[in-house]
Design an enzyme around this catalytic site. Structure first.
Site, mmCIF file in Angstrom:
data_model
loop_
_atom_site.group_PDB
_atom_site.id
_atom_site.type_symbol
_atom_site.label_atom_id
_atom_site.label_comp_id
_atom_site.label_asym_id
_atom_site.label_seq_id
_atom_site.Cartn_x
_atom_site.Cartn_y
_atom_site.Cartn_z
ATOM 1 N N LYS A 70 83.427 33.866 62.157
ATOM 2 C CA LYS A 70 83.854 32.773 60.619
ATOM 3 C C LYS A 70 84.174 31.525 61.029
ATOM 4 O O LYS A 70 83.726 30.297 60.983
ATOM 5 C CB LYS A 70 85.109 33.404 59.791
ATOM 6 C CG LYS A 70 84.462 34.864 59.569
ATOM 7 C CD LYS A 70 85.665 35.073 58.693
ATOM 8 C CE LYS A 70 85.085 36.702 57.950
ATOM 9 N NZ LYS A 70 86.238 37.226 57.139
ATOM 10 N N ASN A 85 82.894 32.805 55.514
ATOM 11 C CA ASN A 85 82.431 34.175 55.476
ATOM 12 C C ASN A 85 81.458 34.335 54.048
ATOM 13 O O ASN A 85 80.698 34.843 54.558
ATOM 14 C CB ASN A 85 83.392 34.613 54.892
ATOM 15 C CG ASN A 85 83.635 34.835 53.212
ATOM 16 O OD1 ASN A 85 83.261 33.923 52.706
ATOM 17 N ND2 ASN A 85 83.900 36.055 52.811
ATOM 18 N N ASP A 100 86.827 34.908 51.601
ATOM 19 C CA ASP A 100 87.905 35.494 52.001
ATOM 20 C C ASP A 100 89.730 36.176 50.919
ATOM 21 O O ASP A 100 89.391 36.631 51.173
ATOM 22 C CB ASP A 100 88.778 35.843 53.284
ATOM 23 C CG ASP A 100 87.565 35.455 54.285
ATOM 24 O OD1 ASP A 100 86.264 36.617 53.763
ATOM 25 O OD2 ASP A 100 86.988 35.160 55.359
#
Length: 248
Positions: A70, A85, A100
């Site tokens: 990430k 992400n 996230d």
């Protein structure tokens, strides 16, 4: 059925074989009648950037990025975020987003604390700029007695990392449920498990790629979370603890 017109989305990480995201996202595409497919791709760190640029060149719609890439994705994409992400490929550009922390919507977070130092932890710290941060590379053990929200963004499953109780909320990213989450539930805390985190971030990513509202209930069922109707139908859905896989 994948055809010459199917839009593709990749999942990039290592490992990805146990991820529930392909099941969830492909169910969502089907529910919306989209000719799209979501494919897991296990790549090494050295292959990560070439893979991303290859998917861009091949006409993929986008990608999800999971551990441990990430931070690398954020460095590669057009973004100001420290952790990414979700990638959207558009007009030759690699646009980076983080979904996230989507699960935080509606949760109390006046005195939050974040545990961990990886990409997911970075995303939650970005969303909760006033949060106290704890990691084994910094301040440890965590002191969260006065926190109203605790985010466990570590990969630890077997040890109880922190005691969370009544009046507090634990967001526990790994799935299946960790020892920390089980202890928190027994002490009366509200626990938001890793599968709910997965669905929330997946739904937000789905909408970034497609521009279509995500079928959230379909996505929840796909990963084994009982929906309201399912709760009236014994045996219709698995308990989340029966599902295995790493946190996305």
């Amino acid at each position: 059925m994948i055809s010459g017109t199917t839009r593709l989305v990749a999942l990039l990480g290592h490992p990805v074989s146990d991820s529930l995201s392909p099941r969830m996202q492909n169910a969502a595409f089907a529910a919306r009648g989209l000719d799209w497919a979501y494919v897991p791709c296990d790549v090494t760190l050295e292959a990560f950037e070439p893979a991303v640029r290859g998917f861009l060149a091949a006409g993929f719609a986008g990608a999800n990025v999971t551990a441990p890439y990430k931070l690398a994705a954020a460095a590669l994409a057009e973004t100001d975020l420290p952790s990414v992400n979700t990638l959207v490929f558009q007009d030759g550009r690699i646009r980076g987003f983080s979904t996230d922390a989507a699960v935080l919507a509606g949760l109390p977070a006046e005195r939050p604390a974040v545990l961990g130092d990886g990409g997911a932890a970075a995303a939650f710290r970005e969303a909760l700029t006033h949060a106290r941060s704890f990691s084994r590379r910094g301040q440890w053990p965590p002191e969260v007695d006065d926190a109203d929200l605790v985010v466990n963004a570590t990969s630890e499953r077997d040890d109880v990392l922190v005691e969370v109780g009544a009046g507090q909320t634990l967001v526990d990213l790994p799935y299946p449920e960790t020892a920390t989450a089980r202890a928190a539930r027994e002490r009366g805390a509200q626990v938001v498990g890793g599968l709910e985190v997965l669905v929330a971030q997946g739904a937000a990513a789905f909408e970034l790629w497609t521009g279509v509202p995500a079928p959230v209930e379909v996505m929840r069922r796909a990963v084994g979370i009982a929906c309201d109707a399912d709760l009236r139908m014994p045996g219709s859905a698995r308990h989340p603890s029966e599902t295995t896989g790493p946190p996305d």
